[in-house]
Design a protein around this motif. Structure first.
Motif, PDB file in Angstrom:
ATOM      1  N   SER A 169       0.854  -1.192   0.000  1.00  0.00           N
ATOM      2  CA  SER A 169       0.000   0.000   0.000  1.00  0.00           C
ATOM      3  C   SER A 169       0.888   1.239   0.000  1.00  0.00           C
ATOM      4  O   SER A 169       2.102   1.153   0.229  1.00  0.00           O
ATOM      5  CB  SER A 169      -0.852  -0.002   1.261  1.00  0.00           C
ATOM      6  N   LEU A 170       0.263   2.395  -0.217  1.00  0.00           N
ATOM      7  CA  LEU A 170       1.009   3.659  -0.175  1.00  0.00           C
ATOM      8  C   LEU A 170       1.631   3.867   1.201  1.00  0.00           C
ATOM      9  O   LEU A 170       2.768   4.309   1.316  1.00  0.00           O
ATOM     10  CB  LEU A 170       0.066   4.823  -0.493  1.00  0.00           C
ATOM     11  N   GLU A 171       0.845   3.537   2.216  1.00  0.00           N
ATOM     12  CA  GLU A 171       1.339   3.684   3.585  1.00  0.00           C
ATOM     13  C   GLU A 171       2.607   2.850   3.801  1.00  0.00           C
ATOM     14  O   GLU A 171       3.576   3.309   4.388  1.00  0.00           O
ATOM     15  CB  GLU A 171       0.244   3.194   4.518  1.00  0.00           C
ATOM     16  N   GLU A 172       2.563   1.596   3.323  1.00  0.00           N
ATOM     17  CA  GLU A 172       3.712   0.718   3.516  1.00  0.00           C
ATOM     18  C   GLU A 172       4.930   1.202   2.718  1.00  0.00           C
ATOM     19  O   GLU A 172       6.057   1.207   3.220  1.00  0.00           O
ATOM     20  CB  GLU A 172       3.367  -0.733   3.125  1.00  0.00           C
ATOM     21  N   ALA A 173       4.706   1.633   1.467  1.00  0.00           N
ATOM     22  CA  ALA A 173       5.824   2.118   0.643  1.00  0.00           C
ATOM     23  C   ALA A 173       6.454   3.353   1.290  1.00  0.00           C
ATOM     24  O   ALA A 173       7.684   3.514   1.289  1.00  0.00           O
ATOM     25  CB  ALA A 173       5.343   2.426  -0.770  1.00  0.00           C
ATOM     26  N   PHE A 174       5.619   4.230   1.855  1.00  0.00           N
ATOM     27  CA  PHE A 174       6.143   5.412   2.547  1.00  0.00           C
ATOM     28  C   PHE A 174       6.980   4.989   3.763  1.00  0.00           C
ATOM     29  O   PHE A 174       8.074   5.501   3.986  1.00  0.00           O
ATOM     30  CB  PHE A 174       4.999   6.334   2.985  1.00  0.00           C
ATOM     31  N   THR A 175       6.464   4.026   4.535  1.00  0.00           N
ATOM     32  CA  THR A 175       7.195   3.551   5.713  1.00  0.00           C
ATOM     33  C   THR A 175       8.541   2.957   5.300  1.00  0.00           C
ATOM     34  O   THR A 175       9.558   3.172   5.967  1.00  0.00           O
ATOM     35  CB  THR A 175       6.358   2.497   6.483  1.00  0.00           C
ATOM     36  N   VAL A 176       8.556   2.230   4.189  1.00  0.00           N
ATOM     37  CA  VAL A 176       9.821   1.651   3.703  1.00  0.00           C
ATOM     38  C   VAL A 176      10.806   2.778   3.360  1.00  0.00           C
ATOM     39  O   VAL A 176      11.990   2.709   3.711  1.00  0.00           O
ATOM     40  CB  VAL A 176       9.585   0.729   2.478  1.00  0.00           C
ATOM     41  N   ALA A 177      10.308   3.830   2.716  1.00  0.00           N
ATOM     42  CA  ALA A 177      11.187   4.951   2.343  1.00  0.00           C
ATOM     43  C   ALA A 177      11.798   5.599   3.587  1.00  0.00           C
ATOM     44  O   ALA A 177      12.993   5.922   3.609  1.00  0.00           O
ATOM     45  CB  ALA A 177      10.403   5.989   1.533  1.00  0.00           C
ATOM     46  N   VAL A 178      10.994   5.764   4.631  1.00  0.00           N
ATOM     47  CA  VAL A 178      11.488   6.339   5.891  1.00  0.00           C
ATOM     48  C   VAL A 178      12.511   5.387   6.521  1.00  0.00           C
ATOM     49  O   VAL A 178      13.567   5.799   6.997  1.00  0.00           O
ATOM     50  CB  VAL A 178      10.315   6.594   6.877  1.00  0.00           C
ATOM     51  N   LEU A 179      12.191   4.111   6.481  1.00  0.00           N
ATOM     52  CA  LEU A 179      13.045   3.103   7.106  1.00  0.00           C
ATOM     53  C   LEU A 179      14.404   2.987   6.408  1.00  0.00           C
ATOM     54  O   LEU A 179      15.432   2.823   7.078  1.00  0.00           O
ATOM     55  CB  LEU A 179      12.313   1.754   7.098  1.00  0.00           C
ATOM     56  N   VAL A 180      14.420   3.083   5.080  1.00  0.00           N
ATOM     57  CA  VAL A 180      15.691   3.002   4.346  1.00  0.00           C
ATOM     58  C   VAL A 180      16.614   4.135   4.791  1.00  0.00           C
ATOM     59  O   VAL A 180      17.820   3.930   5.009  1.00  0.00           O
ATOM     60  CB  VAL A 180      15.467   3.064   2.812  1.00  0.00           C
ATOM     61  N   GLU A 181      16.037   5.322   4.971  1.00  0.00           N
ATOM     62  CA  GLU A 181      16.846   6.454   5.414  1.00  0.00           C
ATOM     63  C   GLU A 181      17.398   6.204   6.826  1.00  0.00           C
ATOM     64  O   GLU A 181      18.568   6.442   7.104  1.00  0.00           O
ATOM     65  CB  GLU A 181      15.995   7.733   5.365  1.00  0.00           C
ATOM     66  N   LYS A 182      16.532   5.695   7.704  1.00  0.00           N
ATOM     67  CA  LYS A 182      16.972   5.401   9.069  1.00  0.00           C
ATOM     68  C   LYS A 182      18.058   4.319   9.062  1.00  0.00           C
ATOM     69  O   LYS A 182      19.069   4.426   9.753  1.00  0.00           O
ATOM     70  CB  LYS A 182      15.771   4.928   9.914  1.00  0.00           C
ATOM     71  N   LEU A 183      17.836   3.285   8.260  1.00  0.00           N
ATOM     72  CA  LEU A 183      18.784   2.171   8.169  1.00  0.00           C
ATOM     73  C   LEU A 183      20.156   2.664   7.720  1.00  0.00           C
ATOM     74  O   LEU A 183      21.185   2.266   8.277  1.00  0.00           O
ATOM     75  CB  LEU A 183      18.225   1.131   7.184  1.00  0.00           C
ATOM     76  N   ALA A 184      20.173   3.525   6.714  1.00  0.00           N
ATOM     77  CA  ALA A 184      21.432   4.063   6.187  1.00  0.00           C
ATOM     78  C   ALA A 184      22.153   4.849   7.275  1.00  0.00           C
ATOM     79  O   ALA A 184      23.370   4.705   7.464  1.00  0.00           O
ATOM     80  CB  ALA A 184      21.161   4.951   4.975  1.00  0.00           C
ATOM     81  N   GLN A 185      21.395   5.649   8.004  1.00  0.00           N
ATOM     82  CA  GLN A 185      21.991   6.469   9.057  1.00  0.00           C
ATOM     83  C   GLN A 185      22.536   5.604  10.195  1.00  0.00           C
ATOM     84  O   GLN A 185      23.665   5.801  10.654  1.00  0.00           O
ATOM     85  CB  GLN A 185      20.941   7.454   9.589  1.00  0.00           C
ATOM     86  N   VAL A 186      21.740   4.628  10.626  1.00  0.00           N
ATOM     87  CA  VAL A 186      22.154   3.751  11.730  1.00  0.00           C
ATOM     88  C   VAL A 186      23.378   2.923  11.329  1.00  0.00           C
ATOM     89  O   VAL A 186      24.319   2.765  12.118  1.00  0.00           O
ATOM     90  CB  VAL A 186      20.980   2.832  12.165  1.00  0.00           C
ATOM     91  N   PHE A 187      23.384   2.405  10.112  1.00  0.00           N
ATOM     92  CA  PHE A 187      24.515   1.584   9.644  1.00  0.00           C
ATOM     93  C   PHE A 187      25.799   2.412   9.633  1.00  0.00           C
ATOM     94  O   PHE A 187      26.850   1.959  10.085  1.00  0.00           O
ATOM     95  CB  PHE A 187      24.195   1.017   8.254  1.00  0.00           C
ATOM     96  N   LEU A 188      25.691   3.635   9.136  1.00  0.00           N
ATOM     97  CA  LEU A 188      26.855   4.519   9.085  1.00  0.00           C
ATOM     98  C   LEU A 188      27.346   4.846  10.494  1.00  0.00           C
ATOM     99  O   LEU A 188      28.556   4.794  10.766  1.00  0.00           O
ATOM    100  CB  LEU A 188      26.450   5.813   8.362  1.00  0.00           C
ATOM    101  N   ASN A 189      26.423   5.148  11.389  1.00  0.00           N
ATOM    102  CA  ASN A 189      26.788   5.450  12.786  1.00  0.00           C
ATOM    103  C   ASN A 189      27.455   4.250  13.441  1.00  0.00           C
ATOM    104  O   ASN A 189      28.465   4.386  14.130  1.00  0.00           O
ATOM    105  CB  ASN A 189      25.543   5.828  13.606  1.00  0.00           C
ATOM    106  N   ALA A 190      26.868   3.064  13.230  1.00  0.00           N
ATOM    107  CA  ALA A 190      27.405   1.850  13.855  1.00  0.00           C
ATOM    108  C   ALA A 190      28.818   1.572  13.331  1.00  0.00           C
ATOM    109  O   ALA A 190      29.710   1.190  14.098  1.00  0.00           O
ATOM    110  CB  ALA A 190      26.479   0.666  13.582  1.00  0.00           C
ATOM    111  N   LYS A 191      29.023   1.802  12.025  1.00  0.00           N
ATOM    112  CA  LYS A 191      30.366   1.577  11.456  1.00  0.00           C
ATOM    113  C   LYS A 191      31.371   2.536  12.070  1.00  0.00           C
ATOM    114  O   LYS A 191      32.515   2.180  12.316  1.00  0.00           O
ATOM    115  CB  LYS A 191      30.336   1.776   9.929  1.00  0.00           C
ATOM    116  N   SER A 192      30.928   3.752  12.337  1.00  0.00           N
ATOM    117  CA  SER A 192      31.855   4.736  12.913  1.00  0.00           C
ATOM    118  C   SER A 192      32.179   4.400  14.367  1.00  0.00           C
ATOM    119  O   SER A 192      33.212   4.799  14.896  1.00  0.00           O
ATOM    120  CB  SER A 192      31.302   6.155  12.790  1.00  0.00           C
ATOM    121  N   LEU A 193      31.289   3.638  15.032  1.00  0.00           N
ATOM    122  CA  LEU A 193      31.535   3.223  16.414  1.00  0.00           C
ATOM    123  C   LEU A 193      32.446   2.000  16.492  1.00  0.00           C
ATOM    124  O   LEU A 193      33.008   1.688  17.532  1.00  0.00           O
ATOM    125  CB  LEU A 193      30.204   2.871  17.100  1.00  0.00           C
TER     126      LEU A 193
END
Ligand code: ZN
Length: 220
Positions: A169-193
């Protein structure tokens, strides 16, 4: 609530567009959104180069899978071929959200996949966010590379360009888009730690399957 009417779906696309801007996943008129028309081989898509907060339902364009406009006076998004080819390849996809969000774009520029380091990513995306080979925006080549790299997962990076998020659904696709951004940020932060620990294939598969089977309220 199940949304059926064309106007309701078009209005929902506009709401998602406003949320993309407000969440800073896109700037200006970049990005695009579409959803499948239930029981038809058509989809509704945002028009090219219009401001999300000013869109009206009549600005949303309806297209068929031959690339023809079947309803609407506006020029469709320049990325309509990408949307069309994903709907043709994936019958489970009901909506597509394309963004240019910052952290995910960093991976798109590095041409580096984002692995499933968060359980929610394994559940909703179903595996790593791979990078589709570079091709010019709006081209059939981009659509072909995008579909190939997406496979049966719910998100893919377009090299040096952005993110494609899909959902039922549109709701789910939007949530995925938000999640991809969060995932990218968290992965980068974790790598820096130090070390970013990635969920393995079995863990990811189990999380995805259990999410599809058990998560949320069961339908009555
Ligand atoms: Zn784009």
């Amino acid at each position: 609530m199940i949304i059926h009417s064309a106007v309701q779906l078009k209005d929902q696309i506009i709401q998602v567009g406003k949320k993309l801007v407000d969440a800073q996943l896109v700037v200006g008129t970049w990005g695009n959104i579409s959803c499948r028309v239930p029981n038809h081989k058509n989809y509704h898509i945002t028009p090219s180069g219009m401001i999300y907060h000013q869109l009206k339902s009549e600005d949303i364009v309806t297209m068929n899978f031959a690339g023809e406009v079947v309803e609407g006076d506006r020029k469709p998004s320049s990325e309509f071929i990408l949307h069309q080819e994903i709907y043709k390849a994936r019958s489970d996809v009901g909506a597509i959200v394309h963004t240019h969000s910052n952290y995910a774009c960093s991976f798109a520029v590095a041409q580096e996949r984002i692995p499933p380091v968060l359980e929610e990513a394994a559940q909703l995306i179903g595996g790593p966010v791979e990078v589709a080979r570079y091709a010019p925006p709006g081209s059939l080549k981009l659509a072909i590379h995008g579909v190939r790299a997406l496979e049966n997962r719910n998100a893919v990076l377009l090299a040096n360009h952005g993110v494609v998020a899909v959902g039922r659904s549109l709701e789910e696709a939007f949530t995925v888009a938000v999640l991809v951004e969060k995932l990218a940020q968290v992965f980068l932060n974790a790598k820096s730690l130090g070390t970013a620990h990635v969920l393995n294939d079995v863990e990811t598969k189990n999380l995805r399957e259990s999410f599809l089977k058990h998560y949320g309220q069961s339908k009555k």
